[in-house]
Write an enzyme that holds these catalytic residues in place. Structure first.
Site, mmCIF file in Angstrom:
data_model
loop_
_atom_site.group_PDB
_atom_site.id
_atom_site.type_symbol
_atom_site.label_atom_id
_atom_site.label_comp_id
_atom_site.label_asym_id
_atom_site.label_seq_id
_atom_site.Cartn_x
_atom_site.Cartn_y
_atom_site.Cartn_z
ATOM 1 N N GLY A 29 0.799 -1.220 0.000
ATOM 2 C CA GLY A 29 0.000 0.000 0.000
ATOM 3 C C GLY A 29 0.829 1.265 0.000
ATOM 4 N N HIS A 32 2.156 4.403 -5.186
ATOM 5 C CA HIS A 32 2.833 5.440 -5.980
ATOM 6 C C HIS A 32 2.919 4.943 -7.419
ATOM 7 C CE1 HIS A 32 6.290 2.776 -5.778
ATOM 8 N NE2 HIS A 32 6.250 2.814 -4.455
ATOM 9 N N HIS A 35 3.905 1.260 -8.170
ATOM 10 C CA HIS A 35 2.823 0.271 -8.038
ATOM 11 C C HIS A 35 1.866 0.357 -9.231
ATOM 12 C CE1 HIS A 35 3.669 1.121 -3.585
ATOM 13 N NE2 HIS A 35 3.949 -0.158 -3.710
ATOM 14 N N GLN A 59 7.299 -9.960 7.528
ATOM 15 C CA GLN A 59 8.524 -9.624 6.800
ATOM 16 C C GLN A 59 9.295 -8.463 7.422
ATOM 17 O OE1 GLN A 59 6.201 -8.925 3.093
ATOM 18 N NE2 GLN A 59 7.550 -7.176 2.786
ATOM 19 N N LYS A 147 12.720 -3.043 -8.720
ATOM 20 C CA LYS A 147 13.243 -2.206 -7.635
ATOM 21 C C LYS A 147 13.682 -3.111 -6.480
ATOM 22 C CE LYS A 147 12.857 1.198 -4.349
ATOM 23 N NZ LYS A 147 12.499 0.436 -3.191
ATOM 24 N N ASP A 148 12.909 -4.198 -6.273
ATOM 25 C CA ASP A 148 13.237 -5.201 -5.261
ATOM 26 C C ASP A 148 13.739 -6.449 -5.994
ATOM 27 O OD1 ASP A 148 12.050 -3.842 -2.732
ATOM 28 O OD2 ASP A 148 10.487 -3.670 -4.241
ATOM 29 N N SER A 183 9.285 5.123 -3.969
ATOM 30 C CA SER A 183 9.129 4.199 -2.850
ATOM 31 C C SER A 183 8.159 4.793 -1.842
ATOM 32 C CB SER A 183 10.490 3.971 -2.178
ATOM 33 O OG SER A 183 10.316 3.367 -0.909
ATOM 34 N N ARG A 185 8.443 4.616 1.162
ATOM 35 C CA ARG A 185 9.243 5.138 2.279
ATOM 36 C C ARG A 185 9.833 6.528 1.990
ATOM 37 N NH1 ARG A 185 10.613 -0.666 2.900
ATOM 38 N NH2 ARG A 185 10.080 -1.294 5.016
HETATM 39 P P1 AMP Z 1 5.826 -2.625 -1.815
HETATM 40 O O1 AMP Z 1 4.482 -2.029 -1.612
HETATM 41 O O2 AMP Z 1 6.952 -1.679 -1.535
HETATM 42 O O3 AMP Z 1 5.977 -3.959 -1.134
HETATM 43 O O4 AMP Z 1 5.943 -2.914 -3.364
HETATM 44 C C1 AMP Z 1 4.982 -3.686 -4.037
HETATM 45 C C2 AMP Z 1 5.489 -4.024 -5.415
HETATM 46 O O5 AMP Z 1 5.761 -2.811 -6.130
HETATM 47 C C3 AMP Z 1 6.805 -4.805 -5.391
HETATM 48 O O6 AMP Z 1 6.781 -5.783 -6.422
HETATM 49 C C4 AMP Z 1 7.833 -3.746 -5.669
HETATM 50 O O7 AMP Z 1 9.010 -4.238 -6.266
HETATM 51 C C5 AMP Z 1 7.072 -2.849 -6.630
HETATM 52 N N1 AMP Z 1 7.663 -1.505 -6.643
HETATM 53 C C6 AMP Z 1 7.933 -0.715 -5.573
HETATM 54 N N2 AMP Z 1 8.526 0.437 -5.973
HETATM 55 C C7 AMP Z 1 8.645 0.354 -7.319
HETATM 56 C C8 AMP Z 1 9.172 1.225 -8.317
HETATM 57 N N3 AMP Z 1 9.718 2.395 -8.010
HETATM 58 N N4 AMP Z 1 9.121 0.823 -9.610
HETATM 59 C C9 AMP Z 1 8.581 -0.386 -9.941
HETATM 60 N N5 AMP Z 1 8.058 -1.247 -9.039
HETATM 61 C C10 AMP Z 1 8.089 -0.885 -7.750
#
Ligand code: AMP
Length: 284
Positions: A29, A32, A35, A59, A147-148, A183, A185
Protein backbone atom coordinates in the site's frame (compact mmCIF):
# COMPACT_ATOMS: atom_id res chain seq x y z
CA UNK A 1 -13.83 -1.89 -8.19
CA UNK A 2 -14.59 -4.27 -5.34
CA UNK A 3 -12.95 -4.04 -1.94
CA UNK A 4 -12.64 -7.48 -0.36
CA UNK A 5 -11.46 -7.95 3.22
CA UNK A 6 -12.08 -11.61 3.99
CA UNK A 7 -10.76 -14.90 2.66
CA UNK A 8 -14.33 -16.17 2.32
CA UNK A 9 -15.38 -13.27 0.07
CA UNK A 10 -12.21 -13.52 -1.99
CA UNK A 11 -12.78 -17.24 -2.57
CA UNK A 12 -16.37 -16.69 -3.66
CA UNK A 13 -15.31 -13.88 -6.06
CA UNK A 14 -12.62 -16.18 -7.49
CA UNK A 15 -15.15 -19.01 -7.99
CA UNK A 16 -17.55 -16.65 -9.75
CA UNK A 17 -15.05 -15.56 -12.41
CA UNK A 18 -14.08 -19.16 -13.22
CA UNK A 19 -11.66 -19.51 -16.12
CA UNK A 20 -10.98 -15.81 -16.70
CA UNK A 21 -7.34 -14.72 -16.72
CA UNK A 22 -6.34 -13.16 -13.41
CA UNK A 23 -3.28 -11.13 -12.50
CA UNK A 24 -2.07 -10.29 -9.02
CA UNK A 25 -0.13 -7.23 -7.85
CA UNK A 26 1.00 -7.73 -4.24
CA UNK A 27 1.76 -4.47 -2.39
CA UNK A 28 2.04 -3.02 1.08
CA UNK A 29 0.00 0.00 0.00
CA UNK A 30 0.69 3.72 0.15
CA UNK A 31 0.59 3.48 -3.61
CA UNK A 32 2.83 5.44 -5.98
CA UNK A 33 3.56 5.37 -9.71
CA UNK A 34 5.78 2.30 -9.31
CA UNK A 35 2.82 0.27 -8.04
CA UNK A 36 0.59 1.77 -10.73
CA UNK A 37 3.01 0.68 -13.43
CA UNK A 38 2.66 -2.88 -12.11
CA UNK A 39 -1.13 -2.51 -12.33
CA UNK A 40 -0.93 -1.19 -15.90
CA UNK A 41 1.20 -4.14 -16.99
CA UNK A 42 -1.09 -6.54 -15.08
CA UNK A 43 -4.18 -5.09 -16.81
CA UNK A 44 -2.52 -5.65 -20.20
CA UNK A 45 -2.16 -9.37 -19.48
CA UNK A 46 -5.43 -10.35 -17.85
CA UNK A 47 -9.21 -10.00 -17.63
CA UNK A 48 -9.10 -9.17 -13.92
CA UNK A 49 -6.42 -7.45 -11.83
CA UNK A 50 -6.29 -8.09 -8.10
CA UNK A 51 -4.23 -5.68 -6.02
CA UNK A 52 -3.41 -6.77 -2.49
CA UNK A 53 -2.83 -4.11 0.16
CA UNK A 54 -1.26 -5.65 3.23
CA UNK A 55 1.58 -4.48 5.44
CA UNK A 56 2.87 -7.95 6.23
CA UNK A 57 4.14 -8.14 9.82
CA UNK A 58 6.04 -11.38 9.07
CA UNK A 59 8.52 -9.62 6.80
CA UNK A 60 9.56 -6.95 9.32
CA UNK A 61 12.26 -7.53 11.93
CA UNK A 62 11.67 -6.54 15.57
CA UNK A 63 13.52 -3.22 15.21
CA UNK A 64 12.20 -2.33 11.76
CA UNK A 65 9.54 0.15 10.69
CA UNK A 66 6.34 -1.98 10.74
CA UNK A 67 4.50 0.48 13.02
CA UNK A 68 5.75 3.54 11.15
CA UNK A 69 5.18 2.16 7.65
CA UNK A 70 2.97 4.75 5.85
CA UNK A 71 -0.68 3.72 5.41
CA UNK A 72 -3.64 5.48 3.74
CA UNK A 73 -6.34 3.09 2.64
CA UNK A 74 -8.80 5.68 1.25
CA UNK A 75 -6.13 7.23 -0.97
CA UNK A 76 -5.00 3.76 -2.12
CA UNK A 77 -8.57 2.80 -3.09
CA UNK A 78 -8.92 5.95 -5.17
CA UNK A 79 -5.61 5.41 -7.00
CA UNK A 80 -6.31 1.71 -7.54
CA UNK A 81 -9.75 2.39 -8.99
CA UNK A 82 -8.37 5.04 -11.37
CA UNK A 83 -5.66 2.60 -12.49
CA UNK A 84 -8.25 -0.01 -13.44
CA UNK A 85 -7.88 -2.49 -10.58
CA UNK A 86 -10.86 -4.86 -10.36
CA UNK A 87 -10.42 -6.13 -6.81
CA UNK A 88 -8.51 -4.72 -3.87
CA UNK A 89 -7.82 -7.41 -1.29
CA UNK A 90 -6.98 -5.86 2.07
CA UNK A 91 -7.23 -8.40 4.88
CA UNK A 92 -6.29 -7.75 8.49
CA UNK A 93 -3.36 -9.66 9.89
CA UNK A 94 -5.77 -11.79 11.97
CA UNK A 95 -7.80 -12.63 8.88
CA UNK A 96 -4.74 -13.79 6.97
CA UNK A 97 -2.73 -15.49 9.70
CA UNK A 98 -5.22 -16.27 12.46
CA UNK A 99 -3.60 -18.37 15.15
CA UNK A 100 0.07 -19.23 15.44
CA UNK A 101 0.87 -21.20 12.24
CA UNK A 102 1.87 -24.84 12.47
CA UNK A 103 3.92 -24.68 9.26
CA UNK A 104 6.65 -22.22 8.35
CA UNK A 105 8.29 -21.48 5.00
CA UNK A 106 12.04 -20.87 4.97
CA UNK A 107 13.99 -19.62 1.97
CA UNK A 108 17.28 -21.47 1.56
CA UNK A 109 18.74 -19.93 -1.60
CA UNK A 110 19.56 -16.37 -2.69
CA UNK A 111 19.11 -14.98 0.83
CA UNK A 112 22.62 -15.03 2.27
CA UNK A 113 23.38 -11.71 0.51
CA UNK A 114 21.93 -8.17 0.15
CA UNK A 115 18.67 -7.58 2.13
CA UNK A 116 18.43 -11.28 3.00
CA UNK A 117 21.64 -10.87 4.98
CA UNK A 118 20.85 -7.51 6.59
CA UNK A 119 17.19 -8.41 7.29
CA UNK A 120 17.24 -12.00 8.63
CA UNK A 121 13.88 -13.74 8.14
CA UNK A 122 12.58 -11.00 5.82
CA UNK A 123 12.23 -13.25 2.78
CA UNK A 124 10.68 -16.08 4.84
CA UNK A 125 7.90 -13.58 5.63
CA UNK A 126 7.67 -12.51 1.99
CA UNK A 127 7.32 -16.04 0.58
CA UNK A 128 4.77 -16.93 3.28
CA UNK A 129 2.44 -14.06 2.39
CA UNK A 130 2.99 -14.46 -1.36
CA UNK A 131 2.25 -18.22 -1.17
CA UNK A 132 -0.99 -17.51 0.68
CA UNK A 133 -1.94 -14.86 -1.89
CA UNK A 134 -1.18 -17.26 -4.75
CA UNK A 135 -3.43 -19.93 -3.17
CA UNK A 136 -6.27 -17.50 -2.52
CA UNK A 137 -6.20 -15.44 -5.73
CA UNK A 138 -5.00 -18.25 -8.04
CA UNK A 139 -3.50 -15.75 -10.48
CA UNK A 140 -2.13 -16.72 -13.88
CA UNK A 141 0.34 -13.82 -13.72
CA UNK A 142 1.89 -12.00 -10.75
CA UNK A 143 3.72 -8.69 -11.22
CA UNK A 144 6.79 -7.79 -9.17
CA UNK A 145 9.06 -4.75 -9.46
CA UNK A 146 12.76 -5.00 -10.18
CA UNK A 147 13.24 -2.21 -7.64
CA UNK A 148 13.24 -5.20 -5.26
CA UNK A 149 15.39 -7.37 -7.50
CA UNK A 150 16.30 -9.88 -4.78
CA UNK A 151 12.58 -10.31 -4.09
CA UNK A 152 12.02 -11.12 -7.78
CA UNK A 153 14.80 -13.73 -7.66
CA UNK A 154 13.40 -15.26 -4.44
CA UNK A 155 9.82 -15.34 -5.76
CA UNK A 156 10.94 -16.97 -9.01
CA UNK A 157 12.67 -19.56 -6.80
CA UNK A 158 9.45 -20.02 -4.80
CA UNK A 159 7.38 -20.63 -7.93
CA UNK A 160 9.89 -23.21 -9.17
CA UNK A 161 10.24 -24.93 -5.76
CA UNK A 162 6.52 -25.22 -4.97
CA UNK A 163 5.24 -25.61 -8.56
CA UNK A 164 2.88 -22.64 -8.47
CA UNK A 165 1.16 -22.34 -11.86
CA UNK A 166 1.95 -18.61 -11.94
CA UNK A 167 4.03 -16.64 -14.41
CA UNK A 168 6.16 -13.95 -12.76
CA UNK A 169 6.19 -10.73 -14.74
CA UNK A 170 9.15 -8.44 -13.93
CA UNK A 171 8.53 -4.68 -14.06
CA UNK A 172 11.30 -2.09 -14.52
CA UNK A 173 11.88 0.46 -11.74
CA UNK A 174 9.88 3.70 -11.96
CA UNK A 175 11.84 6.77 -10.89
CA UNK A 176 11.35 10.42 -9.96
CA UNK A 177 12.63 12.97 -12.49
CA UNK A 178 15.91 13.22 -10.53
CA UNK A 179 16.45 9.46 -10.62
CA UNK A 180 15.32 8.54 -7.10
CA UNK A 181 13.44 5.24 -7.23
CA UNK A 182 9.79 5.73 -6.23
CA UNK A 183 9.13 4.20 -2.85
CA UNK A 184 6.43 4.41 -0.17
CA UNK A 185 9.24 5.14 2.28
CA UNK A 186 10.37 8.31 0.42
CA UNK A 187 7.77 10.35 2.37
CA UNK A 188 9.79 9.64 5.49
CA UNK A 189 12.85 11.50 4.17
CA UNK A 190 13.52 15.00 5.56
CA UNK A 191 13.97 17.86 3.04
CA UNK A 192 17.76 17.60 3.34
CA UNK A 193 17.67 13.82 2.93
CA UNK A 194 15.33 14.06 -0.08
CA UNK A 195 17.80 16.45 -1.75
CA UNK A 196 20.61 14.02 -1.15
CA UNK A 197 18.76 10.76 -1.98
CA UNK A 198 19.25 10.87 -5.81
CA UNK A 199 22.96 10.22 -5.19
CA UNK A 200 22.06 6.54 -4.69
CA UNK A 201 20.99 6.09 -8.32
CA UNK A 202 23.71 8.46 -9.57
CA UNK A 203 26.35 6.28 -7.91
CA UNK A 204 24.76 3.11 -9.34
CA UNK A 205 24.89 4.60 -12.86
CA UNK A 206 28.60 5.34 -12.45
CA UNK A 207 29.06 1.73 -11.32
CA UNK A 208 27.14 0.54 -14.35
CA UNK A 209 29.54 2.41 -16.62
CA UNK A 210 32.46 0.65 -14.93
CA UNK A 211 30.86 -2.71 -15.80
CA UNK A 212 29.91 -1.84 -19.36
CA UNK A 213 33.40 -0.53 -20.12
CA UNK A 214 35.09 -3.77 -19.07
CA UNK A 215 35.69 -3.14 -15.36
CA UNK A 216 35.22 -5.96 -12.85
CA UNK A 217 32.30 -6.34 -10.45
CA UNK A 218 34.67 -5.53 -7.58
CA UNK A 219 35.78 -2.33 -9.32
CA UNK A 220 32.14 -1.32 -9.86
CA UNK A 221 31.30 -1.99 -6.20
CA UNK A 222 34.30 0.05 -5.01
CA UNK A 223 33.41 2.94 -7.34
CA UNK A 224 29.83 3.06 -6.06
CA UNK A 225 30.91 2.76 -2.43
CA UNK A 226 33.46 5.57 -2.78
CA UNK A 227 30.99 7.87 -4.53
CA UNK A 228 28.40 7.29 -1.79
CA UNK A 229 30.92 7.64 1.04
CA UNK A 230 32.27 10.90 -0.46
CA UNK A 231 28.73 12.33 -0.77
CA UNK A 232 27.11 11.15 2.47
CA UNK A 233 28.16 14.09 4.71
CA UNK A 234 26.73 12.25 7.71
CA UNK A 235 23.20 12.37 6.21
CA UNK A 236 23.06 8.61 5.55
CA UNK A 237 25.12 5.49 6.13
CA UNK A 238 25.83 2.72 3.63
CA UNK A 239 24.30 -0.61 4.58
CA UNK A 240 25.68 -2.49 1.58
CA UNK A 241 27.00 -2.13 -1.96
CA UNK A 242 27.19 -5.53 -3.65
CA UNK A 243 27.25 -7.11 -7.12
CA UNK A 244 26.05 -10.59 -8.10
CA UNK A 245 25.04 -12.63 -11.08
CA UNK A 246 21.28 -12.23 -11.62
CA UNK A 247 19.01 -14.00 -10.83
CA UNK A 248 21.25 -16.66 -9.18
CA UNK A 249 22.65 -14.00 -6.78
CA UNK A 250 25.96 -15.86 -6.69
CA UNK A 251 29.34 -14.09 -6.99
CA UNK A 252 29.95 -16.26 -10.05
CA UNK A 253 29.54 -13.53 -12.67
CA UNK A 254 29.18 -14.98 -16.15
CA UNK A 255 30.65 -13.58 -19.34
CA UNK A 256 27.67 -12.34 -21.29
CA UNK A 257 25.49 -12.62 -18.15
CA UNK A 258 23.43 -10.13 -16.23
CA UNK A 259 24.87 -8.41 -13.15
CA UNK A 260 22.83 -6.97 -10.30
CA UNK A 261 24.60 -3.99 -8.73
CA UNK A 262 22.64 -3.10 -5.61
CA UNK A 263 22.76 -0.58 -2.77
CA UNK A 264 21.01 -0.09 0.58
CA UNK A 265 21.44 3.18 2.50
CA UNK A 266 20.07 4.04 5.92
CA UNK A 267 18.66 7.55 6.35
CA UNK A 268 17.32 8.65 9.73
CA UNK A 269 13.76 7.33 9.26
CA UNK A 270 13.98 5.37 6.03
CA UNK A 271 16.16 2.64 4.62
CA UNK A 272 16.34 3.05 0.83
CA UNK A 273 17.31 0.31 -1.60
CA UNK A 274 18.03 0.61 -5.30
CA UNK A 275 19.85 -1.30 -8.02
CA UNK A 276 20.77 -1.48 -11.66
CA UNK A 277 20.81 -4.61 -13.81
CA UNK A 278 23.68 -4.64 -16.26
CA UNK A 279 23.89 -6.89 -19.29
CA UNK A 280 27.58 -7.61 -19.74
CA UNK A 281 29.06 -7.25 -23.21
CA UNK A 282 30.07 -10.44 -25.01
CA UNK A 283 33.78 -9.56 -25.08
CA UNK A 284 35.50 -8.11 -22.00
P1 AMP B 1 5.83 -2.62 -1.82
O1 AMP B 1 4.48 -2.03 -1.61
O2 AMP B 1 6.95 -1.68 -1.53
O3 AMP B 1 5.98 -3.96 -1.13
O4 AMP B 1 5.94 -2.91 -3.36
C1 AMP B 1 4.98 -3.69 -4.04
C2 AMP B 1 5.49 -4.02 -5.42
O5 AMP B 1 5.76 -2.81 -6.13
C3 AMP B 1 6.81 -4.80 -5.39
O6 AMP B 1 6.78 -5.78 -6.42
C4 AMP B 1 7.83 -3.75 -5.67
O7 AMP B 1 9.01 -4.24 -6.27
C5 AMP B 1 7.07 -2.85 -6.63
N1 AMP B 1 7.66 -1.51 -6.64
C6 AMP B 1 7.93 -0.72 -5.57
N2 AMP B 1 8.53 0.44 -5.97
C7 AMP B 1 8.65 0.35 -7.32
C8 AMP B 1 9.17 1.23 -8.32
N3 AMP B 1 9.72 2.40 -8.01
N4 AMP B 1 9.12 0.82 -9.61
C9 AMP B 1 8.58 -0.39 -9.94
N5 AMP B 1 8.06 -1.25 -9.04
C10 AMP B 1 8.09 -0.89 -7.75
Amino acid sequence: MQVIRTIKDLRSWRNEIGNSIVSLVPTMGYLHEGHLQLVEEANDQSDYTVLSLFVNPLQFGPNEDFDKYPRDEARDFELAEKAGVDVVFCPTSDELYGEEPSVQLIVTKRVNVLCGKSRPGHFDGVVTVVSKLFHLVQPHVACFGLKDAQQVAVIEGLVAALDFPVRIHRVATVREADGLAKSSRNVRLSAVERDMAPIVYEALCIGKTVLTTGGSANAAVETVRNKLADSAQGVFTIDYVEAYDFPSLTPDIQLNGEVLLAVACQFENARLIDNVLVQLPEKR
